[in-house]
Design a protein around this motif. Structure first.
Motif, PDB file in Angstrom:
ATOM      1  N   SER A  41      88.173  42.768  49.511  1.00  0.00           N
ATOM      2  CA  SER A  41      87.335  43.901  49.957  1.00  0.00           C
ATOM      3  C   SER A  41      86.804  43.616  51.354  1.00  0.00           C
ATOM      4  O   SER A  41      86.581  42.459  51.717  1.00  0.00           O
TER       5      SER A  41
ATOM      6  N   SER B 235      83.825  44.533  54.173  1.00  0.00           N
ATOM      7  CA  SER B 235      82.474  45.081  54.375  1.00  0.00           C
ATOM      8  C   SER B 235      82.146  45.056  55.865  1.00  0.00           C
ATOM      9  O   SER B 235      82.476  44.098  56.568  1.00  0.00           O
TER      10      SER B 235
ATOM     11  N   ASN C 230      86.852  50.416  50.583  1.00  0.00           N
ATOM     12  CA  ASN C 230      86.888  49.096  51.204  1.00  0.00           C
ATOM     13  C   ASN C 230      87.658  48.076  50.371  1.00  0.00           C
ATOM     14  O   ASN C 230      87.665  46.900  50.686  1.00  0.00           O
ATOM     15  N   GLN C 231      88.300  48.514  49.265  1.00  0.00           N
ATOM     16  CA  GLN C 231      89.070  47.612  48.433  1.00  0.00           C
ATOM     17  C   GLN C 231      90.552  47.683  48.802  1.00  0.00           C
ATOM     18  O   GLN C 231      91.044  48.742  49.193  1.00  0.00           O
TER      19      GLN C 231
ATOM     20  N   ALA D 103      82.964  41.635  60.961  1.00  0.00           N
ATOM     21  CA  ALA D 103      83.239  42.185  59.625  1.00  0.00           C
ATOM     22  C   ALA D 103      83.351  41.009  58.648  1.00  0.00           C
ATOM     23  O   ALA D 103      83.509  39.845  59.056  1.00  0.00           O
ATOM     24  N   LYS D 104      83.234  41.319  57.371  1.00  0.00           N
ATOM     25  CA  LYS D 104      83.386  40.282  56.336  1.00  0.00           C
ATOM     26  C   LYS D 104      84.467  40.725  55.352  1.00  0.00           C
ATOM     27  O   LYS D 104      84.494  41.898  54.957  1.00  0.00           O
TER      28      LYS D 104
ATOM     29  N   THR E 112      86.025  39.681  51.614  1.00  0.00           N
ATOM     30  CA  THR E 112      85.771  38.900  50.400  1.00  0.00           C
ATOM     31  C   THR E 112      87.060  38.861  49.567  1.00  0.00           C
ATOM     32  O   THR E 112      87.627  39.925  49.220  1.00  0.00           O
TER      33      THR E 112
ATOM     34  N   THR F 217      83.942  34.637  50.662  1.00  0.00           N
ATOM     35  CA  THR F 217      83.776  35.580  51.794  1.00  0.00           C
ATOM     36  C   THR F 217      84.061  34.872  53.120  1.00  0.00           C
ATOM     37  O   THR F 217      83.623  33.726  53.338  1.00  0.00           O
TER      38      THR F 217
END
Length: 870
Positions: free
Chosen positions: A72, A74, A87-88, A117-118, A120, A137
């Protein structure tokens, strides 16, 4: 021994335990992000602002039994990206890694740079027979790249193969624009709109020019040519061109920018455009002039080279080419604007054959950043002597019957003498005349077969022209240009020159002069007599006088309505020799008159002789204004300013009996002592009945000690006008209801009306107009009189009567009236009653409030007492 065995057994036990522990704890499972970018790993691309739903990939690897199951993305709250489809992202497995793909939109307003951005990563781990889900993450810096715009890098006049200068006023001319593609991909449909400088227009008459290029390959430049109209309004200079452009990149995205915000480069760099400079050249950027000198053998000659330009120009070099020897030059390389003159001096050898020798100059210069060159040639005339055949001695008519040429005459012979000053004879001599406007001749070219050498007695010849003079030809000198070509033993030669001829004014008027002698420091009458010698009257006669040294007292211009044939008239001017040295001074008389509908002008120069004199008698007349219908007292003041007294002084007055009469005309003064003022009183009675100038001429004649008789003349101009005697009668002041009214009667006891009469009472104006003689005229003015602190004051009333007399000279008469109003005038009682009423009215609300408060208090007390009884 038993102890040793015990120790060995314990060591073996701990070793076994350590081996079992290491074997039972393998490496910890992990996931890693090994790569990310736009597009896909096999074909990564640079993403730019404006990309929509564009793939962003993340490469993930795992170790020690970890199995990635999902990812994902974020974004922080201030991120410019917009995610599509959530976002997946699922994972697809590739060789050696897992791939997660997200779809992001980059708004067009996004600036190039790196944005946080991050991501995970979810993964599973098997522990014995169980699977556990973990996540980790990672921080990413996502790049957004600047748009690589095609760059207009150059613009020039001409085509892609030939460079041409754009000249002011030349009309349609080609202009070529060069556009470069700095990107790694082809760009399509490149459109560049140039804003043209003032004076340049497109073929459709617009102030902009559009270039369209279908495609530009990567790292290449393309040229495009359009026609531009260079009008006469185009100002030469170097102009920086503003532009806008649009294009479509290889992925189909369209972009637009101006030269102020165009970009190129990567996420860390923004590069501004290359300025586009376009030069407009003048038709003649540099004007070069050369002199055409003449010289003789065994001498030097200077050729002057002049440069004129309205623009900054750099002169690099000037190279003369000639068979003459260059001796010197003052040329140095220079930058200039305006005019520069350079002098080149050449040597003329002694054995050089007379003739015309060319001198060619090559001028190399730079203007508007361009290298230019111009070539100009002049000729040096080398003669045997520095002389040439000339025309001289113009004679109108013949030797025995000369005529005076005047405008309007026709068929007048003009004889000129051709002289050969050269020491050799001439043949085939041709004289061609170039006559000025107003002078014409049926033949302007004459041929003399031969003329002898100088000193031979036959070196001159006569040329007679028949000349017609135009009626509107102005008197004075007129230059007749001519060209003489001739053949000699040195070849064919030519010379240009000019000879002046004088045209006299038509003579219908004769002028004779009076006294032309002055004594130093004195003034004298200078009479000019004009006679009409024609057969018709003249009108609008004007005589003006212009002096140098001597000065004119009084009028320098006098006029006469008309003069009949055979009659004459005298103009009297007064000349003064005050403050000048003895000598001869020119006085120029200019006579103008109308004769048969034509205005004619004649000028005469008269020498005035100023003789030494040390004595001056000053004369003045007061007053300058007298009143008709009355006897006026006029005073003549005389003052001797000389160092010595003058004797036998006589005062003579010359008036005009038709205008006025004098009580005396001749007064014997005797001796005038120096520095003293003498006054002579006369009675003057004007006989006119309207405003009239009264000319008065005064002559003072006296004897200088040790010298002769000196006469000084003065002209004065008095003005006869009607008397205005304006008087204020019966002034009265009244007061009512706070307003002050001032009344009175204006009475004129003179002989002429008072004009533009205005009465001012303490500055308040009342316009009356005209007050004729013996016509009592009332007036009334009302103004507010202030009442200060309830007291009565004395007031000063100022009355100013302003008027103009019959010659419109302003006058003021001032009166003052002191006036004190009584109490009854002001109605004091009523004023105080009003004041007291205002006071009672103002405290009534306070009384009512006070009573209400008392009532409320009483009611409260009664209420309390009543409850107390209960």
């Amino acid at each position: 021994m038993r102890s040793v065995v015990l120790i060995l057994l314990v060591g073996l036990l701990f070793s076994s335990i350590s081996f079992i522990t290491v074997f039972a704890n393998p490496s910890i499972p992990q996931v890693y992000v090994v790569g990310f970018g736009w597009g896909n790993p096999q074909n990564p691309v640079n993403a730019h602002p404006g990309y929509t739903e564009f793939p962003f990939y993340v490469e993930i690897t795992a170790s020690s039994g970890a199995t990635p199951t999902g990812a994902s993305l974020s974004l922080p709250f201030n991120s410019p990206f917009i995610m599509s489809n959530g976002n997946q992202a699922g994972l697809s497995q590739a060789t050696g890694y897992y791939l997660a793909t997200f779809y992001l939109t980059i708004p067009s307003s996004t600036s190039p740079g790196y944005y946080s951005a991050k991501v995970t990563v979810d993964y599973s781990v098997q522990i014995n027979d169980y699977y556990c889900t973990e996540s980790k993450t990672f921080n990413l810096e996502i790049p957004v790249y600047a748009v690589n715009f095609p760059l207009p890098v150059a613009i020039q006049g001409g085509s892609s193969t030939t460079s041409e200068q754009l000249m002011t006023g030349e009309g349609l001319a080609p202009v070529t624009l060069t556009v470069s593609n700095p990107s790694n991909h082809i760009v399509d449909n490149v459109v560049v709109n140039l804003t043209l400088p003032s004076g340049l227009l497109s073929q459709t008459g617009q102030r902009y020019l559009t270039f369209t290029i279908p495609a530009i390959p990567s790292q290449e430049s393309i040229q495009s040519t359009q026609l531009v109209n260079v009008t006469n309004n185009a100002m030469p200079g170097i102009y920086t061109i503003n532009y806008s452009e649009s294009f479509i990149n290889y992925l189909g995205y369209k972009y637009y920018a101006t030269n102020s915000n165009i970009t190129s480069g990567n996420a860390n760099l923004t590069v501004t455009n290359v300025p586009l400079n376009l030069a407009i050249y003048p038709k003649t950027p540099l004007i070069v002039t050369l002199s055409s000198p003449s010289a003789t053998p065994s001498s030097t000659v200077s050729v002057l080279l002049g440069l004129n330009t309205s623009y900054n120009s750099f002169i690099e070099s000037i190279s003369p080419q000639t068979q003459l020897t260059l001796l010197s030059s003052n040329f140095t390389s220079t930058t200039f604007k305006g005019r520069e003159v350079f002098n080149y001096t050449f040597e003329i050898p002694q054995n050089l054959v007379p003739g015309f020798y060319p001198v060619t100059f090559n001028v190399n210069y730079q203007i508007f950043g361009q290298q230019e060159q111009t070539t100009i040639t002049t000729f040096v005339h080398v003669g045997y002597y520095n002389v040439s055949p000339i025309l001289s001695d113009p004679i109108w008519g013949g030797q025995s019957n000369q005529v005076i040429p005047t405008p309007g005459m026709t068929g007048i012979p003009l004889t000129l003498t051709l002289i050969n000053p050269l020491p050799y004879s001439l043949s085939n001599v041709n004289v061609t005349f170039i006559l000025p406007p107003g002078i014409s001749s049926p033949y302007t070219s004459y041929v003399i077969p031969s003329i002898g050498a100088s000193g031979s007695g036959g070196n001159s010849a006569q040329i007679a022209l028949t000349v017609n003079l135009a009626q509107n030809l102005s008197p004075g000198y007129h230059n007749v240009n001519y060209i003489i070509t001739y053949t000699s033993s040195y070849g064919i030669s030519a010379v240009k020159s000019t000879i002046p001829v004088y045209i006299y004014p038509a003579s219908q008027v004769s002028v004779s002069l009076g006294n032309t002698t002055l004594y130093q420091g004195t003034q004298s009458i200078f009479p000019v007599v004009i006679s009409d010698t024609g057969i018709a009257p003249i009108s609008q006669v004007s005589m003006s006088l212009k002096t140098e040294g001597v000065s004119v007292i009084g009028f320098t211009n006098q006029t006469l309505n008309s003069l009949q044939p055979g009659a004459n008239s005298t103009f009297l001017f007064t000349l003064s020799a005050q403050g000048i040295s003895p000598g001869t001074y020119p006085v120029i008389l200019t006579l103008t008159y109308n004769y048969e509908g034509q205005l004619k002008t004649s000028s005469y120069t008269v020498p005035i002789n100023v003789l030494p004199s040390e004595d001056i008698v000053q004369v003045s007349v007061i007053p300058s204004e007298v009143f008709y219908g009355e006897i006026n007292n006029v005073t003549i003041q005389l003052r001797d300013t000389a160092n010595l007294p003058v004797t036998n002084a006589v005062l003579r007055l010359f008036g005009q009996p038709s205008l006025y009469s004098l009580s005396q005309n001749i007064i014997n003064l005797g001796t005038l002592d120096r520095g003293k003022i003498y006054e002579v009183s006369l009675n003057l009675l004007p006989t006119v009945t309207s405003n009239t100038p009264l000319p008065l001429s005064v002559e003072v004649q006296y004897l200088i000690p040790g010298g002769g008789v000196v006469s000084q003349a003065y002209n004065f101009s008095l003005v006869a006008t009607g008397l205005v005697d304006l008087v204020l009668q019966q002034p009265q002041v009244s007061f009512s209801n706070g307003s002050l009214t001032v009344t009175g009667i204006l009475n004129n006891f003179g002989t002429a009306s008072a004009n533009f009469v205005t009465v001012y009472v303490n500055g308040n104006s009342t316009y009356i107009g005209s007050v004729p003689p013996n016509s009592p005229t009332p007036f009334s003015t009302t103004l507010f009189l202030p009442f200060i602190n309830g007291s009565i004051h004395q007031h000063e009333i100022k009355i100013v009567i302003s008027y103009e007399d019959s010659i419109y000279q302003p006058h003021n008469i001032t009166y003052f009236i002191n006036y004190t109003p009584t109490a009854t005038h002001f109605n004091v009682t009523g004023f105080h009653n009003f004041h007291n009423f205002q006071r009672r009215n103002s405290i009534l609300p306070e009384i009512i409030i006070f009573i209400l408060i008392i009532v409320v208090i009483i009611l409260a007390i009664l209420l309390v007492l009543r409850r107390g009884k209960r």
